[in-house]
Motif scaffolding. Structure first.
Motif, PDB file in Angstrom:
ATOM      1  N   GLU A  33      19.995 -43.419  23.488  1.00 52.58           N
ATOM      2  CA  GLU A  33      19.409 -43.943  22.267  1.00 52.58           C
ATOM      3  C   GLU A  33      18.038 -43.324  22.030  1.00 52.58           C
ATOM      4  OE1 GLU A  33      20.704 -48.414  21.846  1.00 52.58           O
ATOM      5  OE2 GLU A  33      20.209 -48.030  23.946  1.00 52.58           O
ATOM      6  N   PRO A  34      17.616 -43.219  20.777  1.00 54.15           N
ATOM      7  CA  PRO A  34      16.294 -42.652  20.492  1.00 54.15           C
ATOM      8  C   PRO A  34      15.187 -43.452  21.172  1.00 54.15           C
ATOM      9  CG  PRO A  34      17.590 -42.868  18.481  1.00 54.15           C
ATOM     10  CD  PRO A  34      18.336 -43.597  19.543  1.00 54.15           C
ATOM     11  N   ALA A  35      14.112 -42.760  21.528  1.00 50.51           N
ATOM     12  CA  ALA A  35      12.996 -43.430  22.198  1.00 50.51           C
ATOM     13  C   ALA A  35      12.295 -44.399  21.269  1.00 50.51           C
ATOM     14  CB  ALA A  35      12.009 -42.391  22.720  1.00 50.51           C
ATOM     15  N   VAL A  36      12.271 -44.098  19.987  1.00 49.31           N
ATOM     16  CA  VAL A  36      11.666 -44.991  19.010  1.00 49.31           C
ATOM     17  C   VAL A  36      12.763 -45.749  18.284  1.00 49.31           C
ATOM     18  CG1 VAL A  36       9.654 -43.520  18.707  1.00 49.31           C
ATOM     19  CG2 VAL A  36      11.641 -43.169  17.240  1.00 49.31           C
ATOM     20  N   ASP A  37      12.389 -46.861  17.706  1.00 47.69           N
ATOM     21  CA  ASP A  37      13.359 -47.664  16.972  1.00 47.69           C
ATOM     22  C   ASP A  37      13.894 -46.859  15.792  1.00 47.69           C
ATOM     23  OD1 ASP A  37      14.874 -49.813  16.155  1.00 47.69           O
ATOM     24  OD2 ASP A  37      13.289 -50.611  14.876  1.00 47.69           O
ATOM     25  N   ALA A  38      15.190 -46.716  15.751  1.00 45.83           N
ATOM     26  CA  ALA A  38      15.809 -45.913  14.679  1.00 45.83           C
ATOM     27  C   ALA A  38      16.888 -46.749  14.006  1.00 45.83           C
ATOM     28  CB  ALA A  38      16.395 -44.628  15.241  1.00 45.83           C
ATOM     29  N   ASN A  39      16.469 -47.528  13.010  1.00 52.99           N
ATOM     30  CA  ASN A  39      17.432 -48.336  12.272  1.00 52.99           C
ATOM     31  C   ASN A  39      18.380 -47.426  11.500  1.00 52.99           C
ATOM     32  OD1 ASN A  39      16.264 -50.783  13.088  1.00 52.99           O
ATOM     33  ND2 ASN A  39      14.735 -50.661  11.444  1.00 52.99           N
ATOM     34  N   ASP A  40      19.648 -47.760  11.570  1.00 49.90           N
ATOM     35  CA  ASP A  40      20.667 -46.989  10.859  1.00 49.90           C
ATOM     36  C   ASP A  40      20.702 -45.530  11.297  1.00 49.90           C
ATOM     37  OD1 ASP A  40      21.501 -49.180   9.353  1.00 49.90           O
ATOM     38  OD2 ASP A  40      19.924 -48.857   7.871  1.00 49.90           O
ATOM     39  N   ALA A  41      20.453 -45.264  12.569  1.00 49.15           N
ATOM     40  CA  ALA A  41      20.567 -43.903  13.093  1.00 49.15           C
ATOM     41  C   ALA A  41      22.027 -43.466  13.068  1.00 49.15           C
ATOM     42  CB  ALA A  41      20.027 -43.835  14.521  1.00 49.15           C
ATOM     43  N   PRO A  42      22.301 -42.172  12.911  1.00 48.68           N
ATOM     44  CA  PRO A  42      23.692 -41.706  13.008  1.00 48.68           C
ATOM     45  C   PRO A  42      24.198 -41.837  14.440  1.00 48.68           C
ATOM     46  CG  PRO A  42      22.198 -39.846  12.827  1.00 48.68           C
ATOM     47  CD  PRO A  42      21.353 -41.078  12.641  1.00 48.68           C
ATOM     48  N   ALA A 111      30.338 -47.550  16.337  1.00 45.44           N
ATOM     49  CA  ALA A 111      30.185 -48.126  14.999  1.00 45.44           C
ATOM     50  C   ALA A 111      29.664 -49.558  15.083  1.00 45.44           C
ATOM     51  CB  ALA A 111      31.513 -48.087  14.257  1.00 45.44           C
ATOM     52  N   ALA A 112      30.102 -50.300  16.090  1.00 47.28           N
ATOM     53  CA  ALA A 112      29.681 -51.694  16.247  1.00 47.28           C
ATOM     54  C   ALA A 112      28.215 -51.820  16.659  1.00 47.28           C
ATOM     55  CB  ALA A 112      30.570 -52.388  17.278  1.00 47.28           C
ATOM     56  N   LEU A 113      27.595 -50.715  17.066  1.00 48.31           N
ATOM     57  CA  LEU A 113      26.181 -50.744  17.442  1.00 48.31           C
ATOM     58  C   LEU A 113      25.265 -50.712  16.222  1.00 48.31           C
ATOM     59  CD1 LEU A 113      26.251 -48.255  20.470  1.00 48.31           C
ATOM     60  CD2 LEU A 113      26.304 -50.760  20.539  1.00 48.31           C
ATOM     61  N   GLY A 114      25.834 -50.595  15.040  1.00 41.73           N
ATOM     62  CA  GLY A 114      25.049 -50.622  13.817  1.00 41.73           C
ATOM     63  C   GLY A 114      24.556 -49.277  13.342  1.00 41.73           C
ATOM     64  N   SER A 263      22.281 -34.064   5.130  1.00 40.41           N
ATOM     65  CA  SER A 263      23.265 -34.177   4.034  1.00 40.41           C
ATOM     66  C   SER A 263      23.647 -35.618   3.793  1.00 40.41           C
ATOM     67  CB  SER A 263      24.513 -33.351   4.361  1.00 40.41           C
ATOM     68  OG  SER A 263      24.192 -31.971   4.477  1.00 40.41           O
ATOM     69  N   ASP A 264      23.791 -36.375   4.879  1.00 38.46           N
ATOM     70  CA  ASP A 264      24.180 -37.777   4.749  1.00 38.46           C
ATOM     71  C   ASP A 264      23.070 -38.578   4.085  1.00 38.46           C
ATOM     72  OD1 ASP A 264      26.332 -39.692   5.461  1.00 38.46           O
ATOM     73  OD2 ASP A 264      24.708 -40.674   6.561  1.00 38.46           O
ATOM     74  N   SER A 265      21.820 -38.259   4.430  1.00 35.18           N
ATOM     75  CA  SER A 265      20.681 -38.965   3.840  1.00 35.18           C
ATOM     76  C   SER A 265      20.582 -38.677   2.350  1.00 35.18           C
ATOM     77  CB  SER A 265      19.379 -38.549   4.544  1.00 35.18           C
ATOM     78  OG  SER A 265      19.415 -38.918   5.904  1.00 35.18           O
ATOM     79  N   VAL A 266      20.801 -37.414   1.969  1.00 42.44           N
ATOM     80  CA  VAL A 266      20.751 -37.025   0.554  1.00 42.44           C
ATOM     81  C   VAL A 266      21.861 -37.714  -0.232  1.00 42.44           C
ATOM     82  CG1 VAL A 266      21.020 -35.112  -1.046  1.00 42.44           C
ATOM     83  CG2 VAL A 266      19.618 -34.828   1.010  1.00 42.44           C
ATOM     84  N   ALA A 267      23.063 -37.746   0.377  1.00 43.31           N
ATOM     85  CA  ALA A 267      24.211 -38.331  -0.311  1.00 43.31           C
ATOM     86  C   ALA A 267      24.030 -39.830  -0.551  1.00 43.31           C
ATOM     87  CB  ALA A 267      25.483 -38.088   0.483  1.00 43.31           C
ATOM     88  N   SER A 268      23.331 -40.514   0.364  1.00 47.46           N
ATOM     89  CA  SER A 268      23.166 -41.959   0.250  1.00 47.46           C
ATOM     90  C   SER A 268      21.935 -42.359  -0.536  1.00 47.46           C
ATOM     91  CB  SER A 268      23.099 -42.577   1.650  1.00 47.46           C
ATOM     92  OG  SER A 268      22.007 -42.071   2.392  1.00 47.46           O
ATOM     93  N   SER A 269      21.095 -41.363  -0.907  1.00 45.49           N
ATOM     94  CA  SER A 269      19.853 -41.682  -1.633  1.00 45.49           C
ATOM     95  C   SER A 269      20.087 -41.820  -3.142  1.00 45.49           C
ATOM     96  CB  SER A 269      18.823 -40.591  -1.380  1.00 45.49           C
ATOM     97  OG  SER A 269      19.271 -39.349  -1.872  1.00 45.49           O
TER      98      SER A 269
END
Length: 269
Positions: A33-42, A111-114, A263-269
């Motif tokens: 997992e990322p060292a910093v809090d990463a909400n909605d990380a891929p 997926a269940a990890l959010g 690409s995913d970030s652009v598509a969801s923005s």
């Protein structure tokens, strides 16, 4: 899901210290997992290949936790790498359908990890089966296949030779397994990586292959990319089968994952 107690040595190489379930089987794994809090990380599921003589079941996937930690640290992804059934300390015995089920369980677990979407990266047989899971599971956003085989025809033509090899490398430990040999061997033709690559499209596919791979010819990689129709095919000059240990292949993978995230970030923005 469980994580084993740490020895406290933070300098030690990461290991398979995590457990999740595929059906009623407990699979050994590592969650990075990322060292910093990463909400909605891929999220990424990272899959090893089939063991070989000299690198038997106990060695399967041993270097993958290190790659998982690198992806988590540098790109901010949540990465689950696992041992397929019969490998490492995972329970169960090898079957091709069973390994496909293991990937599905891993995708659902991540997926269940959010996380914000799930991608799969697999090497060798793991790459071929990653295509299969991507094709049948719309949750999968994209697949990276390293040195993947385009079919399992050689195994299907010689199933008893495969069974002997599987026992020799330790992925089948139960002397009574498989309970139904004909059903076990039929799975070798039922799994079709080329058809899966077609069905995965238009979702992204990265195919990385070495032009000196003596186990899986480059033609397999080209066939997978062609079947998909829009795949990125990266041929690594002079590289063999073990692309996980080739820094050029890893760099290509990291770049592709980074672009997926953008690409995913652009598509969801």
């Amino acid at each position: 899901m469980t994580r084993e107690a740490s020895s406290g040595d933070t300098s030690a190489a990461p290991v398979m210290d995590y457990t999740f379930h595929s059906g009623d089987l407990a699979l050994s794994a590592h969650l990075a997992e990322p060292a910093v809090d990463a909400n909605d990380a891929p999220g990424l599921v990272l899959c090893h290949g089939f063991p070989t003589r000299g690198r038997e079941s106990p060695q399967s996937g041993k270097s993958y936790p290190e790659l998982a930690e690198r992806i988590a640290a540098e790109l901010g992804w949540v990465v689950l790498t696992m041992n397929f059934r019969g490998c490492g300390r995972a329970e169960g015995d090898f079957s091709l359908q069973g390994w496909l089920d293991d990937i599905h369980a891993a995708v659902e677990h991540v997926a269940a990890l959010g996380v914000n979407g799930v991608w799969i990266c697999g090497a060798g047989t793991g790459g071929s089966l990653a295509l299969g899971e991507g094709a049948r599971n719309a949750r999968v956003r994209g697949v990276a296949a390293l040195a993947a085989q385009a079919d399992f025809e050689d195994w299907a033509r010689h199933p008893r030779r495969l069974l002997l090899h599987a026992r020799q490398v330790g992925v089948i430990k139960d002397p009574e397994f498989p309970p139904a040999f004909d059903r076990w061997s039929a799975e070798l033709r039922a799994v079709q990586p080329l058809g899966a690559a077609r069905d995965l499209a238009p979702r992204p596919l990265l195919v990385i292959h070495g032009d000196s791979d003596d186990l899986t010819p480059l033609e397999d990689g080209r066939a997978i990319a062609e079947a998909h129709g829009r795949a990125e095919l990266k041929v690594i000059s002079g590289a063999g089968h073990e692309l996980r240990h080739d820094p050029r292949a890893v760099a290509v993978l990291l770049g592709w994952l980074s672009r997926q995230q953008i690409s995913d970030s652009v598509a969801s923005s």
